[in-house]
Design an enzyme around this catalytic site. Structure first.
Site, PDB file in Angstrom:
ATOM      1  N   ASN A  10       1.169  -1.143  -0.134  1.00  0.00           N
ATOM      2  CA  ASN A  10      -0.223   0.175   0.073  1.00  0.00           C
ATOM      3  C   ASN A  10       1.146   1.808  -0.596  1.00  0.00           C
ATOM      4  O   ASN A  10       1.232   1.284   0.700  1.00  0.00           O
ATOM      5  CB  ASN A  10      -1.199   0.073   1.403  1.00  0.00           C
ATOM      6  N   LYS A  12       0.292   4.173  -0.370  1.00  0.00           N
ATOM      7  CA  LYS A  12      -0.383   5.656   0.512  1.00  0.00           C
ATOM      8  C   LYS A  12       0.050   5.560  -0.840  1.00  0.00           C
ATOM      9  O   LYS A  12       0.003   6.715  -1.793  1.00  0.00           O
ATOM     10  CB  LYS A  12       0.033   5.487   2.001  1.00  0.00           C
ATOM     11  N   HIS A  93      -9.083   1.158   5.119  1.00  0.00           N
ATOM     12  CA  HIS A  93      -8.839   1.266   5.958  1.00  0.00           C
ATOM     13  C   HIS A  93      -8.512   2.109   7.220  1.00  0.00           C
ATOM     14  O   HIS A  93      -8.918   3.284   6.449  1.00  0.00           O
ATOM     15  CB  HIS A  93      -6.997   1.784   4.399  1.00  0.00           C
ATOM     16  N   GLU A  95      -7.023   4.894   7.570  1.00  0.00           N
ATOM     17  CA  GLU A  95      -6.256   5.839   7.304  1.00  0.00           C
ATOM     18  C   GLU A  95      -7.698   6.498   6.802  1.00  0.00           C
ATOM     19  O   GLU A  95      -8.247   7.802   7.336  1.00  0.00           O
ATOM     20  CB  GLU A  95      -5.219   6.095   6.674  1.00  0.00           C
ATOM     21  N   GLU A 164      -5.397  -5.364  10.636  1.00  0.00           N
ATOM     22  CA  GLU A 164      -4.440  -3.751  11.237  1.00  0.00           C
ATOM     23  C   GLU A 164      -4.618  -3.233  12.300  1.00  0.00           C
ATOM     24  O   GLU A 164      -5.135  -2.722  12.242  1.00  0.00           O
ATOM     25  CB  GLU A 164      -4.325  -2.922   9.863  1.00  0.00           C
ATOM     26  N   GLY A 170       2.585   1.628  10.696  1.00  0.00           N
ATOM     27  CA  GLY A 170       3.537   2.944  10.923  1.00  0.00           C
ATOM     28  C   GLY A 170       4.943   3.471  11.517  1.00  0.00           C
ATOM     29  O   GLY A 170       5.266   4.747  12.280  1.00  0.00           O
ATOM     30  N   SER A 209       2.859  -2.499   9.923  1.00  0.00           N
ATOM     31  CA  SER A 209       4.700  -2.350  10.307  1.00  0.00           C
ATOM     32  C   SER A 209       5.682  -3.854  10.041  1.00  0.00           C
ATOM     33  O   SER A 209       6.899  -4.466  10.535  1.00  0.00           O
ATOM     34  CB  SER A 209       4.938  -2.090  12.126  1.00  0.00           C
TER      35      SER A 209
HETATM   36  C1  PEP Z   1      -0.493   0.324   6.010  1.00  0.00           C
HETATM   37  O1  PEP Z   1      -1.008   1.142   6.144  1.00  0.00           O
HETATM   38  O2  PEP Z   1      -1.560  -0.724   5.283  1.00  0.00           O
HETATM   39  C2  PEP Z   1       0.528  -0.435   6.756  1.00  0.00           C
HETATM   40  C3  PEP Z   1       0.568  -1.802   6.803  1.00  0.00           C
HETATM   41  O3  PEP Z   1       0.874   0.032   7.132  1.00  0.00           O
HETATM   42  P1  PEP Z   1       2.782  -0.171   7.704  1.00  0.00           P
HETATM   43  O4  PEP Z   1       3.024  -0.920   6.564  1.00  0.00           O
HETATM   44  O5  PEP Z   1       3.783   1.090   6.901  1.00  0.00           O
HETATM   45  O6  PEP Z   1       2.337  -0.162   9.104  1.00  0.00           O
END
Ligand code: PEP
Length: 251
Positions: A10, A12, A93, A95, A164, A170, A209
């Site tokens: 992803n 973003k 997601h 976000e 998630e 992040g 992460s």
């Molecule tokens: C995400 O935003 O879907 C995600 C998993 O981000 P990160 O791997 O950077 O934590």
């Protein structure tokens, strides 16, 4: 039965024309791993160029509108994503659930619109740190999933779920293996209750992460059928070791 692993990136709001070289490097390197499905969800403005740069490789969007057309300034329909060459999209997601205040109903409608148009869907769910700390992670995520799931599975396109934990995205923190296993089992149970035998075929990804240093351990956990990867998907050098770990964990 182990499902074929899916590792999706992803991007973003990252990525310019100059980053198409990374898309090419990832697509090229992914050919070494035919037993893993690999996909990149890039900014919508890059989709068409990415598809042209890596024909046959799975390029996706990061969101989709639930309507097929209309007065929705700045939004993109499932048909538009298909028209640009995307084969999948992320919906729900955290976000977007947070910043755009997307409700479960909206996420459900988005997932249905995308699947009906033939786009594979990665539907995200996850709890906040506060929910995790109050011991309500499972019930919260299961309720979120229940309300966000498309009403029926389709044969034309595939649904995957990404668990998630919001606090892991992040941040460099990840859930413990026990917590991931417990949540994925709960998600699997809910999918079975909703879709019967077809629920067994729905891949459940972990996200938050994921990187080269923790991917092997994560992929060993029961009912982890892949990963949704943010930061570590931007560069082939960071992303491909995760794909390699998925290939090794197969079966
Ligand atoms: C995400 O935003 O879907 C995600 C998993 O981000 P990160 O791997 O950077 O934590």
């Amino acid at each position: 039965m182990a499902l074929k692993k899916l590792v999706a990136g992803n991007w973003k709001m990252h990525g310019l024309s100059s980053d198409l070289a990374e898309v090419q490097a990832i697509a090229e390197a992914s050919r070494q791993y035919p037993d893993v499905d690999v996909a990149l969800c890039v900014p919508s403005i890059l989709i068409e160029r990415a598809v042209r740069a890596v024909p046959g490789f799975a390029i996706g969007g990061q969101d989709v509108h639930h309507s097929d057309k209309g007065a929705h300034t700045g939004c993109i329909s499932a048909q538009m994503l298909r028209d640009a060459g995307a084969t999948l999209t992320i919906v729900g997601h955290s976000e977007r659930r947070e910043a755009q205040r997307e409700s479960d109903d909206e996420v459900c409608a988005k997932a249905q619109a995308a699947l009906a148009c033939g786009l594979n869907v990665i539907l995200c769910v996850g709890e906040s740190l506060q929910v995790r700390e109050t011991g309500k992670a499972i019930e919260t995520v299961v309720a979120q999933l229940e309300a966000s799931l498309p009403h029926q599975a389709t044969e034309e396109a595939e649904l995957a779920i990404a668990y998630e934990p919001i606090w892991a995205i992040g941040t460099g923190q990840i859930a413990t293996s026990v917590d991931i296993a417990e949540m994925h089992a709960a998600v699997r149970g809910r999918l079975g209750a909703r879709y019967g035998g077809a629920g067994e075929e729905v891949r459940i990804l972990y996200g938050g992460s994921v990187k080269a240093s923790n991917a092997t351990e994560i992929f060993q956990i029961a009912d982890v059928d892949g990963a949704l990867v943010g930061g570590a998907s931007l560069k082939a050098a960071d992303f491909m070791p995760i794909v390699a770990a998925a290939a090794e964990a197969r079966g």
